[in-house]
Design a protein around this motif. Structure first.
Motif, PDB file in Angstrom:
ATOM      1  N   LEU A 273      24.816 -20.785  19.122  1.00 29.22           N
ATOM      2  CA  LEU A 273      23.642 -20.088  18.590  1.00 29.22           C
ATOM      3  C   LEU A 273      22.777 -21.042  17.771  1.00 29.22           C
ATOM      4  CD1 LEU A 273      25.093 -16.633  17.502  1.00 29.22           C
ATOM      5  CD2 LEU A 273      23.310 -17.028  19.202  1.00 29.22           C
TER       6      LEU A 273
ATOM      7  N   GLY B 203      14.544 -23.366  19.661  1.00 28.67           N
ATOM      8  CA  GLY B 203      13.431 -22.423  19.597  1.00 28.67           C
ATOM      9  C   GLY B 203      12.544 -22.616  18.386  1.00 28.67           C
TER      10      GLY B 203
ATOM     11  N   GLU C 210      20.698 -23.229  20.132  1.00 29.15           N
ATOM     12  CA  GLU C 210      19.696 -22.439  20.844  1.00 29.15           C
ATOM     13  C   GLU C 210      18.531 -22.090  19.911  1.00 29.15           C
ATOM     14  OE1 GLU C 210      19.470 -21.522  23.977  1.00 29.15           O
ATOM     15  OE2 GLU C 210      21.450 -21.972  24.796  1.00 29.15           O
ATOM     16  N   LEU C 211      18.840 -21.686  18.695  1.00 26.32           N
ATOM     17  CA  LEU C 211      17.780 -21.296  17.763  1.00 26.32           C
ATOM     18  C   LEU C 211      17.002 -22.504  17.269  1.00 26.32           C
ATOM     19  CD1 LEU C 211      19.684 -18.519  15.789  1.00 26.32           C
ATOM     20  CD2 LEU C 211      17.810 -18.206  17.413  1.00 26.32           C
TER      21      LEU C 211
ATOM     22  N   ALA D  82      13.700 -11.955  18.019  1.00 31.51           N
ATOM     23  CA  ALA D  82      12.324 -11.774  18.478  1.00 31.51           C
ATOM     24  C   ALA D  82      11.761 -10.445  17.978  1.00 31.51           C
ATOM     25  CB  ALA D  82      12.273 -11.839  20.004  1.00 31.51           C
TER      26      ALA D  82
ATOM     27  N   VAL E  63      24.240 -15.015  22.690  1.00 29.96           N
ATOM     28  CA  VAL E  63      22.958 -15.726  22.686  1.00 29.96           C
ATOM     29  C   VAL E  63      21.839 -14.808  23.164  1.00 29.96           C
ATOM     30  CG1 VAL E  63      21.654 -17.593  23.779  1.00 29.96           C
ATOM     31  CG2 VAL E  63      23.973 -18.014  22.924  1.00 29.96           C
ATOM     32  N   ASP E  64      22.069 -14.121  24.281  1.00 26.01           N
ATOM     33  CA  ASP E  64      21.044 -13.223  24.823  1.00 26.01           C
ATOM     34  C   ASP E  64      20.672 -12.142  23.819  1.00 26.01           C
ATOM     35  OD1 ASP E  64      21.245 -14.703  27.129  1.00 26.01           O
ATOM     36  OD2 ASP E  64      22.509 -13.264  28.186  1.00 26.01           O
TER      37      ASP E  64
ATOM     38  N   LEU F  64      18.940 -13.595  20.459  1.00 27.72           N
ATOM     39  CA  LEU F  64      17.555 -14.011  20.693  1.00 27.72           C
ATOM     40  C   LEU F  64      16.626 -12.806  20.780  1.00 27.72           C
ATOM     41  CD1 LEU F  64      17.947 -16.955  23.250  1.00 27.72           C
ATOM     42  CD2 LEU F  64      17.500 -17.082  20.799  1.00 27.72           C
ATOM     43  N   ARG F  65      17.069 -11.740  21.426  1.00 26.92           N
ATOM     44  CA  ARG F  65      16.232 -10.540  21.501  1.00 26.92           C
ATOM     45  C   ARG F  65      16.098  -9.863  20.137  1.00 26.92           C
ATOM     46  NH1 ARG F  65      18.547  -6.853  24.221  1.00 26.92           N
ATOM     47  NH2 ARG F  65      20.338  -7.876  25.193  1.00 26.92           N
TER      48      ARG F  65
END
Length: 556
Positions: A17, A24, A20-21, A147, A139-140, A143-144
């Motif tokens: 995580l 982003g 990934e972040l 957001a 992760v999916d 991230l949602r």
């Protein structure tokens, strides 16, 4: 945003995580906190826009979640509550499972749901499901959820029908208990529900111990509960309708070790059921090193529990690699295992040794011999297919290959220093700068931060990150056009020239001498930091709270 991670331990999921972040554009501060007070201090010092708890065994205190929105990553479907979500999903034979991101409230796992993601279950251990399917679902969902938070939205209300899970208590050994007369599939589920922690209690050779690393065996039979054979550190035990191999065991208050080592003379008296890596059995069995040929390729798989490579494992793998070198192929694909590539030297085996310093030395010399054999291969293209996470010397082992491809989403930790300031060897001072340059190599070693595959490809640590499950097959399709006679011959000539030029600039022996001089101080010197860090790691002792600065500040 500035996001604070509150973790009991910064594990593979939280590291994934983090990368990934950061990719982003978020700034991540990681705090390993063992108490509510430590969480309060971490939040006050970080003063984040948002708190995320990817892996937290204690409740976030009200003083924190009332001031900062705090998202909990729960490895269960919506409505599931309790600390043993994955354990129960395996024991119950669930066909699908998932991850839920919910907001912290006084009621554990009872807050508003921000997002969730599901996945089909597969027959594997809890830890394997956690590292692959659970991590990707987390992760999916995270991230949602983030957001939605950035857009200023509130968590959507869920209809009662959407809350398919239920509250379950902590899974205890009594819930995993089995009898060796039961069917193999039932026993496997109980062992897998506790693997790799806390393990499943069972009677083996008249003793009660935790069992790990279970593999089906279809060729051997016997009275249920009877030990049948040994192979490469594992033992085979009969079940009600077949048999199982157990790779590792742990006695009460002991550490996880190869089954043969734990059982001692009892295991040594068993018949040796040898299975060379190049032999492809006709039935399911245990084989932690496998060599197969597919056209012009030789594929070398090695799947060691938790990616730990003991002295014996390194020596067996080197023998298999040398066998592969003798075969009439043009490329060798180093496949590792599905869940771990390698994490370097085996700290458990070292901790259990009569002389841990001496065993540390033997282990690093065995790793170096393996890395050297790969790095100096002249007559074949050597390709690494990183299917699982890698750390420390395991990352360097991959860099010894000519090409390095990784499954998208795995995490690499190329540093050594977190283990009590360990310097590291495996020719990293040659192999790492060769790929990323001196400045980036030094930063990767000093920052002590995980690297995701996207960043690893950008900085040249790997050649590419590839999507999909069958990574070796994808790698072979990429490399196949280069194996025609003329292209392959030119490729090997260029490879030999570069190795000769590098050797003239600085011989490999000198890299080894310099690294091993530092390692000798780590192992045999007056500073006991490495030995203390290893002891705490192996014996799962509490570490000091850690607050890690975001890697994105220093490495693009």
């Amino acid at each position: 945003m500035r996001i604070l991670f509150l973790c009991t331990r910064h594990n593979s999921l939280s590291q994934r995580l983090q990368v990934e972040l950061e990719d982003g554009g978020h700034e991540i501060v990681v705090a390993e906190a063992a108490s509510g007070e430590e969480m309060e201090i971490a939040a006050q010092e970080a003063y984040p826009d948002l708190i995320v708890a990817p892996m937290l065994k204690r409740a976030i205190p009200e003083s924190v979640w009332t001031r900062w929105t705090s998202l909990i990553v729960h490895p269960g479907i919506p409505g599931d509550r309790g600390p043993s979500a994955l354990d129960w999903s395996i024991l119950d034979g669930a066909e699908r499972w998932g991850v839920t991101v919910l907001e912290a409230r006084a009621e554990l796992d009872g807050g508003p749901v921000w997002a969730s993601a599901g996945f089909p279950m597969r027959g594997d251990s809890k830890s394997a499901l956690y590292r692959r399917e659970t991590t990707q679902a987390a992760v999916d969902a995270v991230l949602r959820a983030i957001a939605a938070f950035e857009r200023g939205e509130n968590p959507p209300p869920l209809a009662p029908a959407a809350l398919a899970g239920r509250e379950r208590p902590a899974c205890r050994q009594s819930d995993r208990r089995f009898d060796w007369q039961e069917p193999t599939a039932d026993i496997l589920a109980r062992i897998r529900s506790g693997d790799s922690a806390p393990g499943t209690l069972a009677r083996v050779a008249g003793q009660s111990m935790h069992v790990f690393g279970a593999h089906k065996e279809r060729g051997l039979r016997g009275e249920p509960g009877t030990l049948l054979a040994r192979r490469d550190g594992a033992v085979c035990i009969a079940t009600g309708d077949g048999a199982l191999w157990l790779s590792h065991l742990r006695l009460k208050d002991g550490i996880k070790l190869p089954a043969v080592q734990v059982l001692g003379a009892v295991a040594e008296a068993l018949p040796e059921s040898s299975l060379p890596p190049q032999v492809e059995p006709a039935y399911a069995t245990f084989q932690d090193i496998r060599y197969r040929e597919r056209g012009r390729f030789g594929l070398l798989h090695f799947d060691f529990l938790n990616g730990a490579m003991s002295t014996a494992n390194c020596e067996r793998l080197l023998a298999a690699y040398r066998h592969a070198l003798q075969r009439p192929t043009r490329a060798i694909v180093l496949c590792g295992g599905g869940d771990f590539w390698s994490n370097g030297i085996d700290l458990n085996a070292i901790e259990a040794a009569a002389d841990p310093a001496e065993e540390s030395w033997r282990n690093i010399l065995a790793m170096n011999a393996l890395v050297r054999a790969i790095a100096t291969t002249q007559d074949k293209l050597v390709v690494c297919a990183l299917q699982g996470n890698a750390g420390a010397g395991g990352v360097t082992l991959a860099l010894a290959a000519d090409r390095v491809y990784a499954r998208s989403g795995i995490v690499l930790n190329p540093h050594y220093k977190r283990m009590g300031g360990l310097y590291g060897s495996e020719f990293w001072t040659y192999l790492l700068p060769r790929r990323v340059g001196e400045a980036t190599a030094r930063h990767l070693m000093d920052a002590l931060q995980p690297v995701g595959t996207a960043r690893a490809a950008r900085i040249g640590l790997i050649d590419a990150a590839l999507d999909g499950d069958d990574l070796p097959a994808r790698v072979m399709r990429i490399v196949e056009p280069e194996l025609g006679f003329l292209r392959h011959r030119a490729l090997l000539a260029k490879k030999a020239l570069l190795r000769e030029q590098d050797e003239r600039r600085k011989p490999l022996d000198r890299y080894a001498e310099e690294e091993l001089a530092e390692m000798r101080r780590n192992f045999f010197g007056p500073d006991r930091s490495y030995h203390e860090a290893r002891r705490r790691f192996v014996r799962k002792l509490c570490a000091e709270p850690v607050c890690a600065a975001p890697m994105s500040q220093a490495l693009a």
